[in-house]
Design an enzyme around this catalytic site. Structure first.
Site, mmCIF file in Angstrom:
data_model
loop_
_atom_site.group_PDB
_atom_site.id
_atom_site.type_symbol
_atom_site.label_atom_id
_atom_site.label_comp_id
_atom_site.label_asym_id
_atom_site.label_seq_id
_atom_site.Cartn_x
_atom_site.Cartn_y
_atom_site.Cartn_z
ATOM 1 N N HIS A 1 0.793 -1.223 0.000
ATOM 2 C CA HIS A 1 0.000 0.000 0.000
ATOM 3 C C HIS A 1 0.830 1.281 0.000
ATOM 4 O O HIS A 1 0.282 2.369 -0.156
ATOM 5 C CB HIS A 1 -0.980 0.007 1.178
ATOM 6 C CG HIS A 1 -2.323 0.548 0.822
ATOM 7 N ND1 HIS A 1 -3.476 0.237 1.511
ATOM 8 C CD2 HIS A 1 -2.728 1.380 -0.168
ATOM 9 C CE1 HIS A 1 -4.501 0.857 0.974
ATOM 10 N NE2 HIS A 1 -4.077 1.555 -0.054
ATOM 11 N N ASP B 1 -10.066 -0.739 3.544
ATOM 12 C CA ASP B 1 -8.848 -1.313 4.114
ATOM 13 C C ASP B 1 -9.133 -1.721 5.554
ATOM 14 O O ASP B 1 -9.955 -1.097 6.236
ATOM 15 C CB ASP B 1 -7.759 -0.228 4.091
ATOM 16 C CG ASP B 1 -6.353 -0.740 4.327
ATOM 17 O OD1 ASP B 1 -6.189 -1.806 4.946
ATOM 18 O OD2 ASP B 1 -5.398 -0.059 3.908
ATOM 19 N N HIS C 1 -6.833 -1.351 7.676
ATOM 20 C CA HIS C 1 -5.959 -0.431 8.394
ATOM 21 C C HIS C 1 -6.208 1.009 7.950
ATOM 22 O O HIS C 1 -6.677 1.254 6.834
ATOM 23 C CB HIS C 1 -4.493 -0.786 8.130
ATOM 24 C CG HIS C 1 -4.154 -2.213 8.417
ATOM 25 N ND1 HIS C 1 -4.327 -3.233 7.477
ATOM 26 C CD2 HIS C 1 -3.676 -2.809 9.533
ATOM 27 C CE1 HIS C 1 -3.962 -4.381 8.004
ATOM 28 N NE2 HIS C 1 -3.558 -4.160 9.251
ATOM 29 N N ASP D 1 -3.710 3.376 7.734
ATOM 30 C CA ASP D 1 -2.549 3.872 6.985
ATOM 31 C C ASP D 1 -2.336 5.364 7.203
ATOM 32 O O ASP D 1 -1.998 6.119 6.280
ATOM 33 C CB ASP D 1 -2.675 3.550 5.495
ATOM 34 C CG ASP D 1 -2.640 2.044 5.233
ATOM 35 O OD1 ASP D 1 -2.277 1.297 6.166
ATOM 36 O OD2 ASP D 1 -2.969 1.620 4.120
ATOM 37 N N HIS E 1 3.987 1.214 4.115
ATOM 38 C CA HIS E 1 2.610 0.923 3.693
ATOM 39 C C HIS E 1 1.587 1.358 4.734
ATOM 40 O O HIS E 1 0.381 1.375 4.447
ATOM 41 C CB HIS E 1 2.435 -0.544 3.303
ATOM 42 C CG HIS E 1 2.398 -1.518 4.440
ATOM 43 N ND1 HIS E 1 1.873 -2.789 4.316
ATOM 44 C CD2 HIS E 1 2.834 -1.440 5.723
ATOM 45 C CE1 HIS E 1 1.987 -3.438 5.453
ATOM 46 N NE2 HIS E 1 2.563 -2.644 6.319
ATOM 47 N N ASP F 1 -7.617 -2.238 -0.501
ATOM 48 C CA ASP F 1 -6.674 -3.187 0.102
ATOM 49 C C ASP F 1 -7.443 -4.466 0.400
ATOM 50 O O ASP F 1 -8.444 -4.441 1.130
ATOM 51 C CB ASP F 1 -6.092 -2.585 1.383
ATOM 52 C CG ASP F 1 -4.984 -3.422 1.992
ATOM 53 O OD1 ASP F 1 -5.053 -4.666 1.910
ATOM 54 O OD2 ASP F 1 -4.062 -2.838 2.578
ATOM 55 N N ASP G 1 -7.026 -6.780 2.367
ATOM 56 C CA ASP G 1 -7.164 -7.240 3.750
ATOM 57 C C ASP G 1 -8.403 -6.685 4.435
ATOM 58 O O ASP G 1 -8.660 -6.972 5.607
ATOM 59 C CB ASP G 1 -5.898 -6.979 4.574
ATOM 60 C CG ASP G 1 -5.579 -5.507 4.821
ATOM 61 O OD1 ASP G 1 -6.487 -4.673 4.752
ATOM 62 O OD2 ASP G 1 -4.395 -5.205 5.091
ATOM 63 N N GLU H 1 -1.884 -5.283 -1.874
ATOM 64 C CA GLU H 1 -1.596 -6.207 -0.768
ATOM 65 C C GLU H 1 -1.978 -7.670 -1.027
ATOM 66 O O GLU H 1 -2.118 -8.454 -0.089
ATOM 67 C CB GLU H 1 -2.215 -5.708 0.548
ATOM 68 C CG GLU H 1 -1.679 -4.360 1.023
ATOM 69 C CD GLU H 1 -0.261 -4.397 1.596
ATOM 70 O OE1 GLU H 1 0.277 -5.511 1.766
ATOM 71 O OE2 GLU H 1 0.303 -3.322 1.864
#
Length: 297
Positions: free
Chosen positions: A98, A121, A123, A125, A138, A224, A226, A269
């Site tokens: 990322h 995402d 996360h 970030d 990332h 992303d 994830d 990712e």
């Protein structure tokens, strides 16, 4: 719609090899044909050059791993994004990790005014060198686009993105510094619980009202993988439990993409080395097809 597929085959931002293999894996498994079948034209496939030198990861910056490798690649990506826009093409950037979004967000915000970001995402970030527990870039791209981070990263951005114009969906893993950042900057965040408690229609209607009121004309979408529950995506390097189901994401995306103008996108990712029986690969292709049957239609 004419697409530029931009490959960013890098693992430097996550410091876990394998994710750099994703762009070629997706291309080799008929992504180009899938996008053409969605009634898009592929203008060209572009490979951003990535320096292949795995020496001291803290050589230039003791707070950001592989900083000296990341800077030239995200700079090149930023320039390519602007070139794609100037030729009336839609940039689809395939990661890689990322950290590539430092480049794509820089190109996006430098070219357009009245910008917004959709960040899908697990996360946030939103770390900076001083708040990052891992020193992995990332975890920093969104913060950079808002004006926080290393000065060399920030120098890529002629225009900062307004934090209030950023919408985070599916986020469920935030460091303490990121939590404080979100509260301080009045950012819109919808975690996994939001998807359980609110229907997609309500989330999208809230977004539409804000977009209309603040006259946001153009959005960058960063996806992303994830964000999904790990049961669906064994092939990703930073899985977070209690993620979203595939049907939840599709229902949400279906409404989102009819509500706003997406002008570019990252897809990041996917790590083929961690995948099991091509489960993650197949889902990536499925989601990309789902997205590009709806983007700007």
């Amino acid at each position: 719609m004419k697409l530029d597929i931009i490959n960013m085959a890098t693992f430097y931002g996550c410091d876990k090899k394998g994710v750099e293999l994703a762009p070629k894996m997706l291309i080799d498994n008929d992504l180009e044909s899938i996008l053409k079948n969605c009634n898009h034209k592929i203008n060209k496939i572009i490979d951003i050059e990535i320096e292949q030198n795995f020496d001291d990861k803290f050589k230039e910056n003791k707070y950001i791993k592989y900083f000296d490798k990341i800077i030239p690649s995200v700079t090149a990506l930023s320039e390519q994004i602007c070139k794609s826009y100037s030729e009336n093409n839609f940039p689809l950037v395939l990661g890689g990790d990322h950290s590539i979004s430092i480049g794509s967000l820089a190109g996006f915000s430098n070219f357009f005014k009245n910008t917004g970001v959709i960040w899908i995402d697990a996360h946030g970030d939103l770390n900076t060198p001083s708040t990052s527990p891992s020193c992995n870039a990332h975890g920093m791209p969104l913060a950079c686009s808002l004006g926080y981070g290393d000065e060399k990263f920030l120098s890529l951005f002629k225009n900062k993105i307004d934090p209030r114009n950023v919408f985070l969906f599916g986020v469920r893993s935030l460091d303490d510094g990121e939590k404080d950042f979100i509260i301080k900057n009045e950012m819109h965040i919808y975690d996994t619980n939001s998807f359980n408690l609110l229907n997609p229609e309500l989330m999208i209607n809230t977004l539409k009202k804000y977009v209309s009121k603040n006259k946001i004309h153009n959005f960058h979408l960063s996806f992303d993988i994830d964000v999904f529950d790990p049961v669906y995506v064994p092939g990703t390097g930073t899985p977070v439990k209690n993620g979203l189901y595939v049907d939840e994401i599709k229902s949400f995306l279906d409404k989102l993409l009819s509500a706003i103008n997406i002008v570019s996108m990252d897809f990041v990712e996917f790590n083929p080395l961690l995948d099991k029986d091509n489960q993650t690969l197949n889902l990536c292709l499925e989601i990309l097809e789902f997205l590009f049957r709806r983007i700007n239609k």
